[in-house]
Design an enzyme around this catalytic site. Structure first.
Site, short mmCIF file in Angstrom:
data_model
loop_
_atom_site.label_atom_id
_atom_site.label_comp_id
_atom_site.label_asym_id
_atom_site.label_seq_id
_atom_site.Cartn_x
_atom_site.Cartn_y
_atom_site.Cartn_z
N THR A 12 45.22 30.77 37.28
CA THR A 12 46.31 30.45 36.34
C THR A 12 47.66 30.91 36.86
O THR A 12 48.69 30.29 36.59
CB THR A 12 46.00 31.10 34.97
N SER A 54 39.11 30.31 39.59
CA SER A 54 38.23 31.35 40.13
C SER A 54 36.76 31.03 39.91
O SER A 54 35.90 31.53 40.62
CB SER A 54 38.58 32.72 39.56
N THR A 88 41.66 34.78 36.70
CA THR A 88 41.18 36.00 36.05
C THR A 88 39.70 35.94 35.66
O THR A 88 39.09 36.97 35.43
CB THR A 88 41.99 36.28 34.77
N ASP A 89 39.13 34.73 35.60
CA ASP A 89 37.75 34.62 35.12
C ASP A 89 36.78 35.46 35.95
O ASP A 89 35.83 36.04 35.41
CB ASP A 89 37.29 33.16 35.12
N1 ASP Z 1 40.44 29.62 34.58
C1 ASP Z 1 41.36 30.50 35.26
C2 ASP Z 1 40.71 31.02 36.52
O1 ASP Z 1 39.97 31.97 36.47
C3 ASP Z 1 41.76 31.57 34.37
C4 ASP Z 1 42.84 32.45 34.89
O2 ASP Z 1 43.25 32.40 36.02
O3 ASP Z 1 43.30 33.26 34.08
O4 ASP Z 1 40.96 30.48 37.55
#
Ligand code: ASP
Length: 320
Positions: A12, A54, A88-89
């Site tokens: 993200t 991710s 973040t995932d």
């Molecule tokens: N779906 C995103 C990821 O993990 C979420 C994020 O980056 O916060 O790539």
């Protein structure tokens, strides 16, 4: 002048909206830096490793990142610190794999964002600035890989994603942060903890993670036991499973590592409190390995890395 290297992997923090307004990673490392007010006395270079969400990062991708950071650290002009930005995932999984495998003795700091740079209140630039400030601190290296988010500094050993959408998405249940960033200043108070096992050539062992729910009769574990190299069980409470599942797990533990963690957010797996079918003492007597205070997701990665290094399961667990 301290020199920090940013390695961008998507997520993200690199998100842009498509024609219907849904985000996906498209931004490059240099663009991420463009929005960041760099702390004084720090010079940052940027490079792209991946531009993916991710969930699409494999264990092999992370192993390559670890190799890359080790090569940088051993190179002719090593940076003073490294920042990795990604989605973040699975940020906590990348962080813990670094804690298990990366032998580079420089600060390695991971970060990301919950809101892309193109929306109001985006947290990427602030997270990146804070991560860079931490990576520039030589003392940070002693704490192992760190995850910086929302001005908090968390150790890879403990950190986990605790919210699906808020900017305050990370916490270290049972331990708390090891420092904070405020007004560009880094304050660290955590104690160094080494969790390193070593870096295998590949991460190819198949370890399944199964969460126990009321009424589980062990059928899923039995099915996974037909092809997996090991299992991690996220048991109830202090490390408990329904009696029918206990029987299946005991049988499986005779031919593969079966690791016992807890589905609770914090606290250690018990070892000698309860008796009876499916209690922790029964499962341990049947050969299941209690993890100590380690979360199930991390226990799975630890088992994969340990098996990749050829370690005996009893030498991999428990941890503190
Ligand atoms: N779906 C995103 C990821 O993990 C979420 C994020 O980056 O916060 O790539």
């Amino acid at each position: 002048m301290r020199r920090v290297m940013l390695i961008a992997c998507g997520g993200t923090i690199a998100g842009r909206a498509d024609e219907v307004g849904r985000f996906r990673p498209m931004g490059r490392a240099a663009e991420l830096l463009a929005g960041v007010a760099l702390p004084a006395g720090i010079e940052v270079s940027a490079t792209d490793a991946l531009t993916v969400p991710s969930r699409a990062m494999s264990l092999a991708d992370v192993l390559q990142l670890v190799e890359r950071v080790e090569a940088l650290a051993a190179g002719a002009q090593p940076p003073d610190g490294v920042v990795i930005s990604q989605g973040t995932d699975t940020l906590e999984e990348t962080a813990y794999l670094f804690a298990l495998m990366c032998g580079a003795r420089l600060p390695v700091v991971l970060t990301g964002a919950m809101r892309p740079n193109v929306v109001a209140g985006s947290d990427g630039p602030a997270n990146l600035a804070a991560a860079i400030a931490v990576a520039a601190q030589a003392e940070a290296a002693a704490l192992g890989p760190l995850l910086v988010f929302g001005d908090e500094i968390h150790a890879a050993r403990w950190v986990t994603k605790v919210h699906t959408s808020r900017p305050a998405a990370f916490a270290s249940p049972g331990a708390g942060p090891v420092g904070v960033v405020g007004e560009g200043r880094v304050r660290l108070w955590g104690t160094p903890a080494s969790t390193i096992l070593g870096r295998p050539r590949e991460l190819s062992h198949r370890v399944e993670l199964l969460t126990m729910a009321s009424g589980d009769d062990g059928r899923l574990a039995e099915a996974a036991g037909r092809y997996a190299d090991g299992l991690v069980i996220a048991g109830m409470g202090g490390g408990h499973v329904p009696p029918a599942a206990a029987k299946v797990l005991g049988t499986l533990a005779r031919r593969m590592p079966v690791v016992l963690a807890s589905r609770c957010a914090a606290g250690p797996v018990l070892t000698s409190t309860y008796r009876g079918a499916g209690a922790e003492s029964d499962l341990i007597a049947q050969g299941l390995l209690p993890v100590g205070n380690l979360q199930p997701l991390k226990a799975r990665l630890r088992l994969i890395v340990g098996l990749g290094l050829g370690l005996a399961p009893a030498a991999i667990f428990p941890v503190d």
